[in-house]
Write a protein that holds these residues in place. Structure first.
Motif, PDB file in Angstrom:
ATOM      1  N   ALA A  87      58.992  45.406  68.555  1.00  0.00           N
ATOM      2  CA  ALA A  87      58.149  44.214  68.523  1.00  0.00           C
ATOM      3  C   ALA A  87      56.690  44.617  68.338  1.00  0.00           C
ATOM      4  O   ALA A  87      56.206  45.557  68.951  1.00  0.00           O
ATOM      5  CB  ALA A  87      58.316  43.407  69.803  1.00  0.00           C
ATOM      6  N   THR A  88      55.995  43.893  67.484  1.00  0.00           N
ATOM      7  CA  THR A  88      54.589  44.138  67.211  1.00  0.00           C
ATOM      8  C   THR A  88      53.755  43.104  67.962  1.00  0.00           C
ATOM      9  O   THR A  88      54.098  41.929  67.974  1.00  0.00           O
ATOM     10  CB  THR A  88      54.308  44.012  65.700  1.00  0.00           C
ATOM     11  OG1 THR A  88      55.191  44.880  64.989  1.00  0.00           O
ATOM     12  CG2 THR A  88      52.885  44.380  65.378  1.00  0.00           C
ATOM     13  N   SER A  93      44.497  42.213  74.062  1.00  0.00           N
ATOM     14  CA  SER A  93      43.287  42.674  74.749  1.00  0.00           C
ATOM     15  C   SER A  93      42.425  41.509  75.237  1.00  0.00           C
ATOM     16  O   SER A  93      41.780  41.609  76.276  1.00  0.00           O
ATOM     17  CB  SER A  93      42.467  43.585  73.832  1.00  0.00           C
ATOM     18  OG  SER A  93      42.088  42.877  72.672  1.00  0.00           O
ATOM     19  N   THR A  94      42.423  40.377  74.510  1.00  0.00           N
ATOM     20  CA  THR A  94      41.611  39.235  74.930  1.00  0.00           C
ATOM     21  C   THR A  94      42.429  38.109  75.555  1.00  0.00           C
ATOM     22  O   THR A  94      41.908  37.335  76.335  1.00  0.00           O
ATOM     23  CB  THR A  94      40.829  38.648  73.739  1.00  0.00           C
ATOM     24  OG1 THR A  94      41.762  38.227  72.740  1.00  0.00           O
ATOM     25  CG2 THR A  94      39.855  39.654  73.173  1.00  0.00           C
ATOM     26  N   CYS A  95      43.691  38.003  75.183  1.00  0.00           N
ATOM     27  CA  CYS A  95      44.624  37.006  75.725  1.00  0.00           C
ATOM     28  C   CYS A  95      44.193  35.563  75.484  1.00  0.00           C
ATOM     29  O   CYS A  95      44.504  34.672  76.272  1.00  0.00           O
ATOM     30  CB  CYS A  95      44.912  37.248  77.200  1.00  0.00           C
ATOM     31  SG  CYS A  95      45.816  38.766  77.491  1.00  0.00           S
ATOM     32  N   ASP A  96      43.467  35.300  74.396  1.00  0.00           N
ATOM     33  CA  ASP A  96      43.228  33.932  73.952  1.00  0.00           C
ATOM     34  C   ASP A  96      44.429  33.457  73.140  1.00  0.00           C
ATOM     35  O   ASP A  96      44.877  32.332  73.267  1.00  0.00           O
ATOM     36  CB  ASP A  96      41.986  33.841  73.064  1.00  0.00           C
ATOM     37  CG  ASP A  96      40.711  33.820  73.863  1.00  0.00           C
ATOM     38  OD1 ASP A  96      40.724  33.303  74.995  1.00  0.00           O
ATOM     39  OD2 ASP A  96      39.686  34.318  73.355  1.00  0.00           O
ATOM     40  N   TRP A  97      44.905  34.354  72.263  1.00  0.00           N
ATOM     41  CA  TRP A  97      46.041  34.077  71.387  1.00  0.00           C
ATOM     42  C   TRP A  97      46.777  35.395  71.216  1.00  0.00           C
ATOM     43  O   TRP A  97      46.260  36.343  70.636  1.00  0.00           O
ATOM     44  CB  TRP A  97      45.548  33.545  70.061  1.00  0.00           C
ATOM     45  CG  TRP A  97      46.558  33.362  68.979  1.00  0.00           C
ATOM     46  CD1 TRP A  97      47.906  33.539  69.036  1.00  0.00           C
ATOM     47  CD2 TRP A  97      46.279  32.952  67.641  1.00  0.00           C
ATOM     48  NE1 TRP A  97      48.479  33.258  67.826  1.00  0.00           N
ATOM     49  CE2 TRP A  97      47.505  32.893  66.951  1.00  0.00           C
ATOM     50  CE3 TRP A  97      45.110  32.622  66.962  1.00  0.00           C
ATOM     51  CZ2 TRP A  97      47.587  32.522  65.614  1.00  0.00           C
ATOM     52  CZ3 TRP A  97      45.205  32.257  65.635  1.00  0.00           C
ATOM     53  CH2 TRP A  97      46.434  32.195  64.977  1.00  0.00           C
ATOM     54  N   VAL A  98      47.969  35.477  71.742  1.00  0.00           N
ATOM     55  CA  VAL A  98      48.788  36.686  71.600  1.00  0.00           C
ATOM     56  C   VAL A  98      49.925  36.365  70.646  1.00  0.00           C
ATOM     57  O   VAL A  98      50.632  35.368  70.822  1.00  0.00           O
ATOM     58  CB  VAL A  98      49.346  37.167  72.963  1.00  0.00           C
ATOM     59  CG1 VAL A  98      50.244  38.379  72.779  1.00  0.00           C
ATOM     60  CG2 VAL A  98      48.215  37.489  73.921  1.00  0.00           C
ATOM     61  N   LEU A  99      50.072  37.192  69.629  1.00  0.00           N
ATOM     62  CA  LEU A  99      51.147  37.054  68.661  1.00  0.00           C
ATOM     63  C   LEU A  99      52.130  38.189  68.875  1.00  0.00           C
ATOM     64  O   LEU A  99      51.727  39.350  68.929  1.00  0.00           O
ATOM     65  CB  LEU A  99      50.594  37.108  67.238  1.00  0.00           C
ATOM     66  CG  LEU A  99      51.660  37.044  66.162  1.00  0.00           C
ATOM     67  CD1 LEU A  99      51.320  35.962  65.162  1.00  0.00           C
ATOM     68  CD2 LEU A  99      51.815  38.367  65.470  1.00  0.00           C
ATOM     69  N   ILE A 100      53.405  37.843  69.016  1.00  0.00           N
ATOM     70  CA  ILE A 100      54.456  38.847  69.155  1.00  0.00           C
ATOM     71  C   ILE A 100      55.437  38.646  68.012  1.00  0.00           C
ATOM     72  O   ILE A 100      56.066  37.592  67.899  1.00  0.00           O
ATOM     73  CB  ILE A 100      55.175  38.737  70.516  1.00  0.00           C
ATOM     74  CG1 ILE A 100      54.170  38.979  71.642  1.00  0.00           C
ATOM     75  CG2 ILE A 100      56.338  39.719  70.591  1.00  0.00           C
ATOM     76  CD1 ILE A 100      54.730  38.785  73.028  1.00  0.00           C
ATOM     77  N   ASP A 101      55.531  39.641  67.150  1.00  0.00           N
ATOM     78  CA  ASP A 101      56.455  39.612  66.018  1.00  0.00           C
ATOM     79  C   ASP A 101      57.702  40.387  66.419  1.00  0.00           C
ATOM     80  O   ASP A 101      57.681  41.609  66.505  1.00  0.00           O
ATOM     81  CB  ASP A 101      55.800  40.232  64.791  1.00  0.00           C
ATOM     82  CG  ASP A 101      56.664  40.158  63.552  1.00  0.00           C
ATOM     83  OD1 ASP A 101      57.858  39.797  63.663  1.00  0.00           O
ATOM     84  OD2 ASP A 101      56.152  40.469  62.463  1.00  0.00           O
ATOM     85  N   ALA A 102      58.783  39.656  66.671  1.00  0.00           N
ATOM     86  CA  ALA A 102      60.038  40.271  67.093  1.00  0.00           C
ATOM     87  C   ALA A 102      61.052  40.298  65.955  1.00  0.00           C
ATOM     88  O   ALA A 102      62.252  40.290  66.187  1.00  0.00           O
ATOM     89  CB  ALA A 102      60.599  39.512  68.288  1.00  0.00           C
ATOM     90  N   GLY A 103      60.582  40.302  64.736  1.00  0.00           N
ATOM     91  CA  GLY A 103      61.482  40.330  63.590  1.00  0.00           C
ATOM     92  C   GLY A 103      61.813  38.928  63.130  1.00  0.00           C
ATOM     93  O   GLY A 103      61.019  38.300  62.437  1.00  0.00           O
TER      94      GLY A 103
END
Length: 136
Positions: A87-88, A93-103
């Protein structure tokens, strides 16, 4: 994909259904983890016909920077436990918007103010007239 020898495509309906089953299992893992983390205003969009990036997009909100970070951490641990090690992550680091690319599943975790500004639900909805809009 065809070969010069005239053989037919390598992907068969069996492979496609296995891939769909894996994507559904991944989505279930993501949704379960987000529910455990008390993520708010969860929306799941089927983007399989709109983009080749993923089959599903999940958009949620956290109450604060700390909550957004905790949701992301918990989701990454659950994905790793489920066997997904690649997962990417962006924005942790800022936690305003976290994107997790799990495929096959892309997860966006927002603070409410940031989510309202970008309004991804409207951009990716199947029909813009019936698009869910986040009002935070």
């Amino acid at each position: 994909m065809t070969f010069e020898s005239g053989r037919t495509e390598l992907s068969s309906p069996l492979q496609a259904s296995v891939s769909a089953d894996l994507a559904a299992g991944l989505l279930d893992t993501v949704l379960s983890s987000l529910d455990d983390s008390k993520a708010e205003d969860l929306i799941t969009l089927d983007i399989a016909g709109k983009s080749s990036l993923a089959d599903h997009m999940v958009i949620v909100s956290g109450r604060s920077h700390r909550h957004v970070g905790a949701i992301a951490d918990h989701l990454l641990k659950d994905l790793k436990s489920a066997g997904l090690k690649s997962a990417t992550v962006e924005g942790q680091s800022t936690c305003d918007w976290v994107l997790i690319d799990a495929g096959d599943v892309i997860v966006h975790i927002f603070r409410p103010e940031v989510r309202g500004f970008y309004n991804l639900e409207k951009m990716w909805a199947p029909d813009t007239d019936e698009a869910p809009q986040y009002i935070g």
